[in-house]
Enzyme design. Sequence first.
Site, mmCIF file in Angstrom:
data_model
loop_
_atom_site.group_PDB
_atom_site.id
_atom_site.type_symbol
_atom_site.label_atom_id
_atom_site.label_comp_id
_atom_site.label_asym_id
_atom_site.label_seq_id
_atom_site.Cartn_x
_atom_site.Cartn_y
_atom_site.Cartn_z
ATOM 1 N N TYR A 122 18.564 -2.081 4.400
ATOM 2 C CA TYR A 122 19.002 -1.184 3.331
ATOM 3 C C TYR A 122 19.800 0.003 3.843
ATOM 4 O O TYR A 122 20.249 0.816 3.047
ATOM 5 C CB TYR A 122 17.792 -0.649 2.565
ATOM 6 C CG TYR A 122 17.058 -1.690 1.755
ATOM 7 C CD1 TYR A 122 17.386 -1.925 0.427
ATOM 8 C CD2 TYR A 122 16.032 -2.445 2.321
ATOM 9 C CE1 TYR A 122 16.712 -2.874 -0.321
ATOM 10 C CE2 TYR A 122 15.349 -3.400 1.577
ATOM 11 C CZ TYR A 122 15.696 -3.606 0.257
ATOM 12 O OH TYR A 122 15.019 -4.562 -0.473
ATOM 13 N N GLN A 135 4.772 -6.574 -7.335
ATOM 14 C CA GLN A 135 5.802 -5.732 -7.938
ATOM 15 C C GLN A 135 6.267 -6.215 -9.304
ATOM 16 O O GLN A 135 6.855 -5.444 -10.059
ATOM 17 C CB GLN A 135 6.991 -5.609 -6.991
ATOM 18 C CG GLN A 135 6.654 -4.844 -5.717
ATOM 19 C CD GLN A 135 7.830 -4.728 -4.777
ATOM 20 O OE1 GLN A 135 8.026 -5.573 -3.918
ATOM 21 N NE2 GLN A 135 8.616 -3.678 -4.923
ATOM 22 N N ARG A 169 13.748 -15.943 -3.691
ATOM 23 C CA ARG A 169 12.652 -15.571 -2.801
ATOM 24 C C ARG A 169 11.592 -14.829 -3.595
ATOM 25 O O ARG A 169 11.882 -13.821 -4.244
ATOM 26 C CB ARG A 169 13.172 -14.708 -1.645
ATOM 27 C CG ARG A 169 12.061 -14.250 -0.715
ATOM 28 C CD ARG A 169 12.583 -13.483 0.493
ATOM 29 N NE ARG A 169 11.455 -12.912 1.217
ATOM 30 C CZ ARG A 169 11.253 -11.617 1.416
ATOM 31 N NH1 ARG A 169 12.128 -10.721 0.962
ATOM 32 N NH2 ARG A 169 10.198 -11.184 2.061
ATOM 33 N N GLU A 204 16.569 -9.466 2.094
ATOM 34 C CA GLU A 204 16.627 -8.357 1.128
ATOM 35 C C GLU A 204 17.793 -7.449 1.483
ATOM 36 O O GLU A 204 17.982 -7.090 2.641
ATOM 37 C CB GLU A 204 15.352 -7.506 1.129
ATOM 38 C CG GLU A 204 14.143 -8.138 0.500
ATOM 39 C CD GLU A 204 12.933 -7.202 0.489
ATOM 40 O OE1 GLU A 204 13.133 -5.968 0.444
ATOM 41 O OE2 GLU A 204 11.807 -7.709 0.544
ATOM 42 N N TRP A 225 17.985 -7.753 -3.453
ATOM 43 C CA TRP A 225 16.811 -7.082 -4.006
ATOM 44 C C TRP A 225 17.336 -6.117 -5.070
ATOM 45 O O TRP A 225 18.073 -5.207 -4.748
ATOM 46 C CB TRP A 225 16.033 -6.304 -2.935
ATOM 47 C CG TRP A 225 14.785 -5.722 -3.512
ATOM 48 C CD1 TRP A 225 14.623 -4.521 -4.140
ATOM 49 C CD2 TRP A 225 13.509 -6.371 -3.560
ATOM 50 N NE1 TRP A 225 13.336 -4.361 -4.580
ATOM 51 C CE2 TRP A 225 12.627 -5.484 -4.246
ATOM 52 C CE3 TRP A 225 13.019 -7.595 -3.131
ATOM 53 C CZ2 TRP A 225 11.289 -5.787 -4.479
ATOM 54 C CZ3 TRP A 225 11.695 -7.901 -3.350
ATOM 55 C CH2 TRP A 225 10.840 -7.005 -4.023
ATOM 56 N N ASN A 272 5.945 -10.559 5.207
ATOM 57 C CA ASN A 272 7.067 -9.669 4.946
ATOM 58 C C ASN A 272 6.869 -8.341 5.662
ATOM 59 O O ASN A 272 5.863 -7.654 5.451
ATOM 60 C CB ASN A 272 7.197 -9.402 3.440
ATOM 61 C CG ASN A 272 8.350 -8.472 3.115
ATOM 62 O OD1 ASN A 272 9.508 -8.861 3.168
ATOM 63 N ND2 ASN A 272 8.041 -7.217 2.789
ATOM 64 N N GLU A 273 7.797 -7.997 6.535
ATOM 65 C CA GLU A 273 7.896 -6.682 7.156
ATOM 66 C C GLU A 273 6.599 -6.173 7.796
ATOM 67 O O GLU A 273 6.065 -5.134 7.413
ATOM 68 C CB GLU A 273 8.376 -5.651 6.132
ATOM 69 C CG GLU A 273 9.724 -5.978 5.520
ATOM 70 C CD GLU A 273 10.149 -4.980 4.462
ATOM 71 O OE1 GLU A 273 11.362 -4.740 4.342
ATOM 72 O OE2 GLU A 273 9.260 -4.435 3.765
ATOM 73 N N HIS A 314 3.224 -10.637 1.135
ATOM 74 C CA HIS A 314 4.165 -9.525 0.932
ATOM 75 C C HIS A 314 3.371 -8.277 0.535
ATOM 76 O O HIS A 314 3.360 -7.861 -0.624
ATOM 77 C CB HIS A 314 5.182 -9.899 -0.147
ATOM 78 C CG HIS A 314 6.368 -8.981 -0.220
ATOM 79 N ND1 HIS A 314 7.669 -9.422 -0.228
ATOM 80 C CD2 HIS A 314 6.453 -7.620 -0.293
ATOM 81 C CE1 HIS A 314 8.493 -8.396 -0.305
ATOM 82 N NE2 HIS A 314 7.773 -7.293 -0.359
ATOM 83 N N GLU A 318 8.235 -0.230 -7.589
ATOM 84 C CA GLU A 318 8.730 -0.009 -6.227
ATOM 85 C C GLU A 318 7.708 0.785 -5.404
ATOM 86 O O GLU A 318 7.951 1.910 -4.965
ATOM 87 C CB GLU A 318 10.090 0.694 -6.258
ATOM 88 C CG GLU A 318 11.244 -0.210 -6.663
ATOM 89 C CD GLU A 318 11.516 -1.322 -5.652
ATOM 90 O OE1 GLU A 318 11.066 -1.201 -4.499
ATOM 91 O OE2 GLU A 318 12.175 -2.305 -6.029
ATOM 92 N N TRP A 319 6.538 0.169 -5.250
ATOM 93 C CA TRP A 319 5.478 0.713 -4.414
ATOM 94 C C TRP A 319 5.172 2.177 -4.750
ATOM 95 O O TRP A 319 4.935 2.484 -5.905
ATOM 96 C CB TRP A 319 5.824 0.506 -2.932
ATOM 97 C CG TRP A 319 6.150 -0.926 -2.605
ATOM 98 C CD1 TRP A 319 7.321 -1.424 -2.129
ATOM 99 C CD2 TRP A 319 5.291 -2.089 -2.772
ATOM 100 N NE1 TRP A 319 7.257 -2.792 -1.973
ATOM 101 C CE2 TRP A 319 6.026 -3.231 -2.357
ATOM 102 C CE3 TRP A 319 3.974 -2.264 -3.213
ATOM 103 C CZ2 TRP A 319 5.494 -4.517 -2.366
ATOM 104 C CZ3 TRP A 319 3.449 -3.555 -3.226
ATOM 105 C CH2 TRP A 319 4.200 -4.654 -2.814
ATOM 106 N N ASN A 359 15.552 -7.841 6.321
ATOM 107 C CA ASN A 359 15.621 -6.910 5.199
ATOM 108 C C ASN A 359 16.360 -5.669 5.681
ATOM 109 O O ASN A 359 15.930 -5.029 6.644
ATOM 110 C CB ASN A 359 14.233 -6.518 4.710
ATOM 111 C CG ASN A 359 13.514 -7.648 4.010
ATOM 112 O OD1 ASN A 359 14.057 -8.738 3.841
ATOM 113 N ND2 ASN A 359 12.279 -7.406 3.605
#
Length: 529
Positions: free
Chosen positions: A338, A48, A105, A410, A459, A195-196, A150, A466-467, A336
């Site tokens: 949101y 990213q 991180r 995050e 974050w 990650n995730e 990640h 952003e992907w 993480n």
Amino acid sequence: MLEKLRLVLTLLCCVHFHVQSSLGFEDGISRSQFPEGFLFGTCTSSYQIEGAPLEDGKGLSNWDVFSHIPGNINNDENGDIADDHYHRYLEDIELMSSLGINVYRFSISWARILHRGIYGDINPSGVMFYNKIIDNLLLRGIEPFVTIHHHDYPGELEERYGAWLSPLIQRDFVHFAEVCFKSFGDRVKYWATINEPNLFADMGFIRGTYPPGHCSPPFGNCNTGNSDVEPLIAVHNMILSHAKAVELYRKHFQAKQGGIIGIVTHTFMYEPLRDEECDRQAVKRALAFVVAWSLDPLVFGEYPPEMHSILGSQLPRFSPEEKSLIKGSIDFIGINNYGTLYAKDCSLTACPLGTDRPIRGFVEATGTRDGIPIGDLTGNPRFFVVPRGLEKIVDYIKIRYHNMPMYITENGYSSPHKPNVTMDDLLQDFKRIDYHKAYLAALLRAIRKGADVRGYMIWSLMDNFEWTSGYGVRYGLYYVDRHTLERIPKRSVQWFSSFLNDTSHSNKQDLSEQYVRSKDVTTAGFKVV
């Protein structure tokens, strides 16, 4: 006349109070209220921000390939340049130092270290790059919190055997992890393996919007894939890869290097859509199918009973040896978070296609009830501002996993998209400040109730790729000019720095205002593209 004057003064006071509140004058929360030694920082990931996709021996990653397929990314953008962190890492570390954070991180690009995975040699230039980042962070008193994987991995692994759909990936991941432990472990005390895994499996193998872009109806119309089966296989291989890497670390590195190792999971909190028992049960299933999917095996040695009751034999099985390997294979849980969603039962009630399937636990997750959103909108249609959700998800994880150490790895805010956004809109990010203050207050409530939370990372340090959203969604404390790549501080930089130093802004000019004045430009009406 006096009444008009009073009205004007009242309005001015209200505006003044909003500015004070956003800057931290009267918000009632400070760093000193958190436990001693608490880590505060920011985070990023390699694809990213780094750019330099083929420089100094790096190979193509899955995201390098996927982002260049037309239609996969918003505006057909990609991470070829991203934030050019590969060439600007010293500048970025100075930004972190000026903030006053004590942890950062970031992730290691697998393809920059091992461009062909286990089939090639270690790239010394890639190792040197991360050594320089780690050394410069430590020079400034910032702890490196390193994520080994990640979302990005060498594209060759996809071509050779299907990457996460094959057990061969376990051998490859452990090899990569070993290189990281040997190269960086003498200075890195915080490791996250993956990650995730839950989110990556969802996006890559159910929805098909992340590489490898696998899905099947009704979730999507990809060229290949099985949305009911493949995500279960991918997570299974990620869990075993994680556990084998942890076994290696604990046997050969941990005692000497003195670090800890865990995993990072994507979380939503859920609330029942209706005041009915079926929706309260749907909340439990939603949490199991999202959070416990990847955490239960690593703590208890088995998939959640809520998943077993629905998926049965569809769930991959762990052998007795594998159960022993995975059980207890984390020192901490990375969270993480949101937002929060409503959960509606789909086992007894009609629901949209896709939500009424076993892979979703027969749960429809929605952000609205009777047309009213659960919280303020953000730049992601699934993320709503619901601070109580962070307190609740920490409580859930505390109870389910016996208060294992936790880090908020995050948490961040992006503003809703609007046309003709101005530079002033981007730099005067009061809503981001209010978001973090509210979420920190919620986190503090959870800690005061006994949750063993040891860190909070925003974050993100700066706006980045952003992907699938490309560069149109901005989470950064720093705005990044897409033409010059200049890092420009938003008002949240000043707030976070003040929070970290337990100081007020009373005698400080806002950094974003300093930037505008130094450039001698008028922000009003300035369109940012």
